[in-house]
Design an enzyme around this catalytic site. Structure first.
Site, PDB file in Angstrom:
ATOM      1  CE1 TYR A  57      44.968  42.512  44.435  1.00  0.00           C
ATOM      2  CE2 TYR A  57      44.722  41.837  46.731  1.00  0.00           C
ATOM      3  CZ  TYR A  57      44.221  41.944  45.452  1.00  0.00           C
ATOM      4  OH  TYR A  57      42.951  41.494  45.191  1.00  0.00           O
TER       5      TYR A  57
ATOM      6  CB  SER B  72      40.597  42.367  47.397  1.00  0.00           C
ATOM      7  OG  SER B  72      41.306  41.732  48.414  1.00  0.00           O
TER       8      SER B  72
ATOM      9  CE  LYS C 113      42.120  44.695  43.260  1.00  0.00           C
ATOM     10  NZ  LYS C 113      41.527  44.857  41.922  1.00  0.00           N
TER      11      LYS C 113
END
Ligand code: UDP
Length: 345
Positions: free
Chosen positions: A153, A128, A157
Site C-alpha cells: 500500500y 499518505s 503511494k
C-alpha cells in the site's frame, strides 16, 4: 456556469466528507465517481440530506479506461479532480499486493490521462504518511526523506506521488497538490456519515467502535514492545472533517493559481503523536465505556511511530486542524451508534 470538481471515490470515507465541505463552502458543482468497492450509493442520499444540494454521480471503475472515457466525456467546465479512489488497507496489501499495484496505479494513470485529454488544469492526489516509512527524525516535514515502503500500500503511494510529479512537470498547464494524510478518523458532526468499510475493518478506530458496540467481542493492540512511551505504535490521528476542509482549501489554492511549485506537497496531520493505548483511553474517557481489549502480536507492515509537522499546510493553505483526539473518538462513536440504530429499524 459554475465550475465542476470531479471527486473520485466520492462515496468513500474521506471523499464523502470532502463533498459535504465542497458543497457547503463553495459554489462548485460536484461529480462523484465510485465503483463502490468499499462504499455504497446510499452515502449520496445522506450527503444530499446534510447539505440540501444535489450531486451527480457515476458508477465506474477507474481502471477501465473505456468506461471512464465514455461516461465522463460529456462533462463540461471541469476545474479540477480530487482523486481519492484507491485501496487503503496496509494488512490487506500485505496479503494481496497485486490487487494494490493494479488498482491504485492503473486508476491513477487513467485519471491523469483523462485530465490530459480534457485539459483539466488542477489535480489533488491522496497520499499518505506511510510514504515516509520508518523514519527516525520526528515530526516529519515534507522534506523528510522517503525511506523503504513498509507495505505494498505504502509503495503504491510512493509510486503514485512520482507519477503525479512527472506528469505534472511535463504539462505546463497542469498544477497538482499531493496531500499526505496521517490517520484520518472520526465522523461528520451530523453522525449521518462516517467510515463504513464493507468488509471487516482493519483500521483502529472502526475496530474500537465496533468492539464497544459488541460487533467485535475483543480487540487487540498490535504490539506493546515498540520503542515508544507505552510500547504501542504512535500515529497522528486527524479528524476527517479537518482533512476534508484541507481539500477545499487545496482546490481553491490551485484554482486561484496560488500554487508556486507546479506540484506542491503538504502533510495533513495535527502534529500530535498518540499511541494506540492512548487512543483507547481517550475513547473510554469520552464514552464512559470499557473496551474489551488485550495486547496482541505486532502487525506486519506497521511503522513504529509517525506524526506530522503541519506548518507548511497551515501557512500555504491557511488551514488549521480544529479537532483533538477526544472529539475524534466521540464523533466516531456517535456514528457507530447511528449505524446500529439504522440497522435496528
Ligand atoms: N491497531 C491495533 N489494533 C487494531 C487495529 C490497528 O493496535 O485492531 C494499530 C495498528 O497496528 C497501528 C495503529 O493502530 O499501530 C493504526 O492502525 P490503522 O490500521 O488504523 O492505520 P495505519 O497507520 O496502519 O494506516
Amino acid at each position: 456556469m459554475d465550475k465542476t470538481i470531479i471527486v473520485t471515490g466520492g462515496a468513500g470515507f474521506i471523499g464523502s466528507h470532502t463533498i459535504i465541505e465542497l458543497l457547503q463552502q463553495t459554489n462548485y458543482n460536484v461529480v462523484s465517481i465510485d465503483n463502490y468497492s468499499n462504499s455504497g450509493k446510499e452515502t449520496y442520499n445522506r450527503i444530499e440530506k446534510i447539505t440540501g444540494k444535489k450531486i451527480n454521480y457515476f458508477e465506474l471503475d477507474l481502471c477501465d479506461w473505456g468506461s471512464l472515457d465514455k461516461n465522463l466525456s460529456a462533462l463540461k467546465n471541469i476545474a479540477g479532480v480530487i482523486h481519492f479512489a484507491a485501496f487503503k488497507s496496509v494488512p490487506e496489501s500485505m496479503t494481496d499486493p497485486l490487487l494494490y499495484y493494479h488498482n491504485n496505479i492503473e486508476s491513477l494513470v487513467n485519471i491523469l490521462r483523462f485530465c490530459k485529454e480534457k485539459n483539466i488544469p488542477n489535480f489533488i492526489f491522496s497520499s499518505s504518511c506511510s510514504v515516509y516509512g520508518n523514519i527516525n527524525k520526528l515530526p516529519v516535514t515534507e522534506d523528510s526523506p522517503l525511506t523503504k515502503a513498509e507495505s505494498p500500500y505504502a509503495y503504491t503511494k510512493q509510486v503514485g506521488e512520482q507519477i503525479v510529479d512527472s506528469f505534472t512537470k511535463t504539462n505546463t498547464d497542469f498544477s497538482s497538490v499531493i496531500l499526505r494524510y496521517f490517520n484520518p478518523v472520526g465522523a461528520h458532526k451530523s453522525a449521518q456519515i462516517g467510515e463504513l468499510p464493507l468488509g471487516p475493518p482493519t483500521s483502529l478506530v472502526p475496530i474500537i467502535t465496533r468492539t464497544a458496540i459488541g460487533l467485535i467481542s475483543k480487540m487487540h493492540v498490535h504490539g506493546d514492545t515498540y520503542n515508544t512511551r507505552d510500547g504501542s505504535c504512535i500515529r497522528d490521528y486527524i479528524h476527517v472533517t479537518d482533512i476534508a476542509d484541507a481539500h477545499v482549501k487545496a482546490i481553491q489554492y490551485l484554482i486561484e493559481n496560488k500554487n508556486k511549485h507546479n506540484v506542491s506537497l503538504f502533510n495533513l496531520g495535527t502534529g500530535t503523536g498518540v499511541t494506540v493505548l492512548e487512543a483507547i483511553n481517550s475513547f473510554e474517557k469520552v464514552t464512559g465505556l470499557k473496551l474489551n481489549y488485550e495486547i496482541g502480536l505486532r502487525r506486519d507492515g506497521d511503522v513504529e511511530s509517525i506524526y506530522a509537522n503541519n506548518n507548511l499546510a497551515k501557512q500555504e493553505l491557511n488551514w488549521e486542524p480544529k479537532f483533538n483526539i477526544d472529539a475524534m473518538m466521540l464523533s466516531a462513536w456517535k456514528w457507530q451508534q447511528h449505524l446500529s440504530e439504522i440497522k435496528k429499524n
